[in-house]
Design an enzyme around this catalytic site. Structure first.
Site, PDB file in Angstrom:
ATOM      1  N   TYR A 158       0.841  -1.208   0.000  1.00  0.00           N
ATOM      2  CA  TYR A 158       0.000   0.000   0.000  1.00  0.00           C
ATOM      3  C   TYR A 158       0.876   1.258   0.000  1.00  0.00           C
ATOM      4  CZ  TYR A 158      -2.915   3.748   1.909  1.00  0.00           C
ATOM      5  OH  TYR A 158      -3.545   4.955   2.120  1.00  0.00           O
ATOM      6  N   LYS A 162       1.297   4.238  -2.784  1.00  0.00           N
ATOM      7  CA  LYS A 162       1.106   5.673  -2.533  1.00  0.00           C
ATOM      8  C   LYS A 162       2.362   6.473  -2.912  1.00  0.00           C
ATOM      9  CE  LYS A 162      -3.184   5.638  -1.147  1.00  0.00           C
ATOM     10  NZ  LYS A 162      -4.239   6.267  -1.944  1.00  0.00           N
TER      11      LYS A 162
HETATM   12  N1  LIG Z   1      -7.931   7.366   6.577  1.00  0.00           N
HETATM   13  C1  LIG Z   1      -6.612   7.430   6.577  1.00  0.00           C
HETATM   14  O1  LIG Z   1      -5.977   7.334   7.661  1.00  0.00           O
HETATM   15  C2  LIG Z   1      -5.854   7.664   5.302  1.00  0.00           C
HETATM   16  C3  LIG Z   1      -4.501   8.035   5.393  1.00  0.00           C
HETATM   17  C4  LIG Z   1      -3.783   8.261   4.220  1.00  0.00           C
HETATM   18  C5  LIG Z   1      -4.396   8.145   2.985  1.00  0.00           C
HETATM   19  N2  LIG Z   1      -5.725   7.780   2.916  1.00  0.00           N
HETATM   20  C6  LIG Z   1      -6.323   7.646   1.584  1.00  0.00           C
HETATM   21  O2  LIG Z   1      -7.481   8.446   1.510  1.00  0.00           O
HETATM   22  C7  LIG Z   1      -8.356   7.933   0.490  1.00  0.00           C
HETATM   23  C8  LIG Z   1      -9.765   7.866   1.038  1.00  0.00           C
HETATM   24  O3  LIG Z   1      -9.823   6.903   2.068  1.00  0.00           O
HETATM   25  P1  LIG Z   1     -10.675   7.126   3.404  1.00  0.00           P
HETATM   26  O4  LIG Z   1      -9.724   7.303   4.515  1.00  0.00           O
HETATM   27  O5  LIG Z   1     -11.712   8.143   3.197  1.00  0.00           O
HETATM   28  O6  LIG Z   1     -11.279   5.643   3.589  1.00  0.00           O
HETATM   29  P2  LIG Z   1     -12.750   5.074   3.369  1.00  0.00           P
HETATM   30  O7  LIG Z   1     -13.714   5.764   4.263  1.00  0.00           O
HETATM   31  O8  LIG Z   1     -12.596   3.590   3.489  1.00  0.00           O
HETATM   32  O9  LIG Z   1     -13.085   5.456   1.854  1.00  0.00           O
HETATM   33  C9  LIG Z   1     -12.586   4.742   0.751  1.00  0.00           C
HETATM   34  C10 LIG Z   1     -13.508   4.999  -0.437  1.00  0.00           C
HETATM   35  O10 LIG Z   1     -12.999   4.251  -1.563  1.00  0.00           O
HETATM   36  C11 LIG Z   1     -14.096   3.535  -2.142  1.00  0.00           C
HETATM   37  N3  LIG Z   1     -13.639   2.313  -2.796  1.00  0.00           N
HETATM   38  C12 LIG Z   1     -12.979   1.260  -2.230  1.00  0.00           C
HETATM   39  N4  LIG Z   1     -12.779   0.299  -3.138  1.00  0.00           N
HETATM   40  C13 LIG Z   1     -13.329   0.745  -4.311  1.00  0.00           C
HETATM   41  C14 LIG Z   1     -13.458   0.188  -5.614  1.00  0.00           C
HETATM   42  N5  LIG Z   1     -12.973  -1.025  -5.904  1.00  0.00           N
HETATM   43  N6  LIG Z   1     -14.099   0.910  -6.559  1.00  0.00           N
HETATM   44  C15 LIG Z   1     -14.606   2.129  -6.279  1.00  0.00           C
HETATM   45  N7  LIG Z   1     -14.505   2.712  -5.068  1.00  0.00           N
HETATM   46  C16 LIG Z   1     -13.882   2.023  -4.089  1.00  0.00           C
HETATM   47  C17 LIG Z   1     -14.996   3.216  -0.943  1.00  0.00           C
HETATM   48  O11 LIG Z   1     -16.346   3.020  -1.364  1.00  0.00           O
HETATM   49  P3  LIG Z   1     -17.069   1.614  -1.593  1.00  0.00           P
HETATM   50  O12 LIG Z   1     -16.617   0.683  -0.505  1.00  0.00           O
HETATM   51  O13 LIG Z   1     -18.511   1.989  -1.533  1.00  0.00           O
HETATM   52  O14 LIG Z   1     -16.641   1.179  -2.964  1.00  0.00           O
HETATM   53  C18 LIG Z   1     -14.913   4.518  -0.165  1.00  0.00           C
HETATM   54  O15 LIG Z   1     -15.823   5.459  -0.691  1.00  0.00           O
HETATM   55  C19 LIG Z   1      -7.758   6.577   0.081  1.00  0.00           C
HETATM   56  O16 LIG Z   1      -7.054   6.722  -1.131  1.00  0.00           O
HETATM   57  C20 LIG Z   1      -6.795   6.248   1.211  1.00  0.00           C
HETATM   58  O17 LIG Z   1      -5.753   5.411   0.779  1.00  0.00           O
HETATM   59  C21 LIG Z   1      -6.460   7.540   4.048  1.00  0.00           C
END
Ligand SMILES: NC(=O)c1ccc[n+]([C@@H]2O[C@H](COP(=O)([O-])OP(=O)(O)OC[C@H]3O[C@@H](n4cnc5c(N)ncnc54)[C@H](OP(=O)(O)O)[C@@H]3O)[C@@H](O)[C@H]2O)c1
Length: 262
Positions: A158, A162
């Site tokens: 992962y 990134k």
């Molecule tokens: N939260 C953290 O600590 C953190 C830190 C660094 C970076 N990020 C990044 O921030 C971004 C958003 O994540 P988040 O933290 O908001 O997590 P989240 O609440 O789990 O959101 C992830 C989103 O991606 C969608 N998704 C997952 N698999 C998918 C697929 N195959 N096709 C289409 N959509 C898909 C999910 O929707 P469905 O399940 O409905 O498809 C959900 O809307 C990600 O790129 C993550 O890597 C997060």
């Protein structure tokens, strides 16, 4: 395009059914954008569509789609073309992590993660950037992570994905700048969303202490995108870590990251 210039523009947000993506959608709708919400869970997208319509009076479309499926980005692009929807703002946010030792990982889950976090993100960027360059305007925001700055044991694939997003986005920022299209990479640190449940990690005390709200992370991303910054790390602790990391030997930082992930 400024804050005000976004009124009436169309913003496509991937991963809009929860977390940072849902907040991007709310905030861009508040700025007057027409919103296209993409993720797999249709009922969540529809609930957000209704919320956006009721609160901001702006139109929102939903597209329930697995972006890691073969050729999904092309299908999404063709579907919007058929509807005559031009995308002015692309928020490439959908992504997830698989936590644990790489050699124990279920390969199919890992493959789908790379397909979404790297391949779909790149393909969507390729498709929509070409139209934006033709119009000499547009914004692309790519969501990476502070994990992009160092090797991260237990999130090995992962975090490496990134790193790809970070370097890809920063290179594109320079390629597209003369055309007037802005490319910004947002590198969130720990953020309170469904991320850790999906990854299968119980948050550590450090992660709980430093976690940011997703609305704040989205706000910083949009603000930086609008002034066409190449990269932004939200929050002062994350910024300090991102600044300090390249100054240290990579294997030392990998060891530090390993301790922080357990
Ligand atoms: N939260 C953290 O600590 C953190 C830190 C660094 C970076 N990020 C990044 O921030 C971004 C958003 O994540 P988040 O933290 O908001 O997590 P989240 O609440 O789990 O959101 C992830 C989103 O991606 C969608 N998704 C997952 N698999 C998918 C697929 N195959 N096709 C289409 N959509 C898909 C999910 O929707 P469905 O399940 O409905 O498809 C959900 O809307 C990600 O790129 C993550 O890597 C997060």
């Amino acid at each position: 395009m400024s804050n005000e210039g976004l009124r009436g523009k169309t913003a496509l947000i991937t991963g809009a059914s929860s977390g940072i993506g849902a907040d991007f959608a709310r905030q861009l709708a508040a700025l007057g954008c027409r919103i296209i919400l993409v993720a797999r869970r249709e009922e969540k997208l529809q609930a957000l569509q209704k919320e956006i319509h009721d609160r901001y009076g702006t139109p929102a479309e939903t597209v329930a789609m697995d972006l890691s499926a073969p050729n999904a980005p092309q299908k999404l692009f063709d579907r919007l073309k058929a509807q005559n929807l031009a995308v002015d703002v692309l928020i490439n946010n959908a992504g997830y992590a698989v936590y644990g030792e790489f050699h124990h990982m279920e390969w199919e889950r890992c493959r789908q993660m790379l397909e979404l976090d790297v391949v779909a993100l790149s393909h969507l960027t390729r498709l929509f950037a070409a139209d934006m360059v033709r119009c000499s305007s547009g914004y692309i925001l790519l969501v990476a992570s502070t994990g992009a700055f160092q090797p991260t044991p237990l999130y090995a694939a992962y975090a490496a994905a990134k790193s790809y997003v970070l370097y890809f986005g920063e290179a594109l920022h320079h390629e597209l700048r003369p055309s007037g299209v802005g490319v910004t990479v947002l590198c969130p640190g720990v953020t309170r969303t469904e991320f850790f449940d999906v990854a299968g990690q119980e948050m550590t005390a450090f992660q709980r202490m430093t976690a940011m709200d997703s609305a704040d992370v989205a706000r910083i991303g949009i603000r930086s995108m609008l002034v066409k910054r190449s990269c932004v790390v939200p929050g002062w602790i994350n910024t300090a870590i991102a600044w300090f990391t390249p100054l240290m030997p990579r294997q030392f930082m990998a060891g530090m990251a390993a301790r922080m992930m357990k």
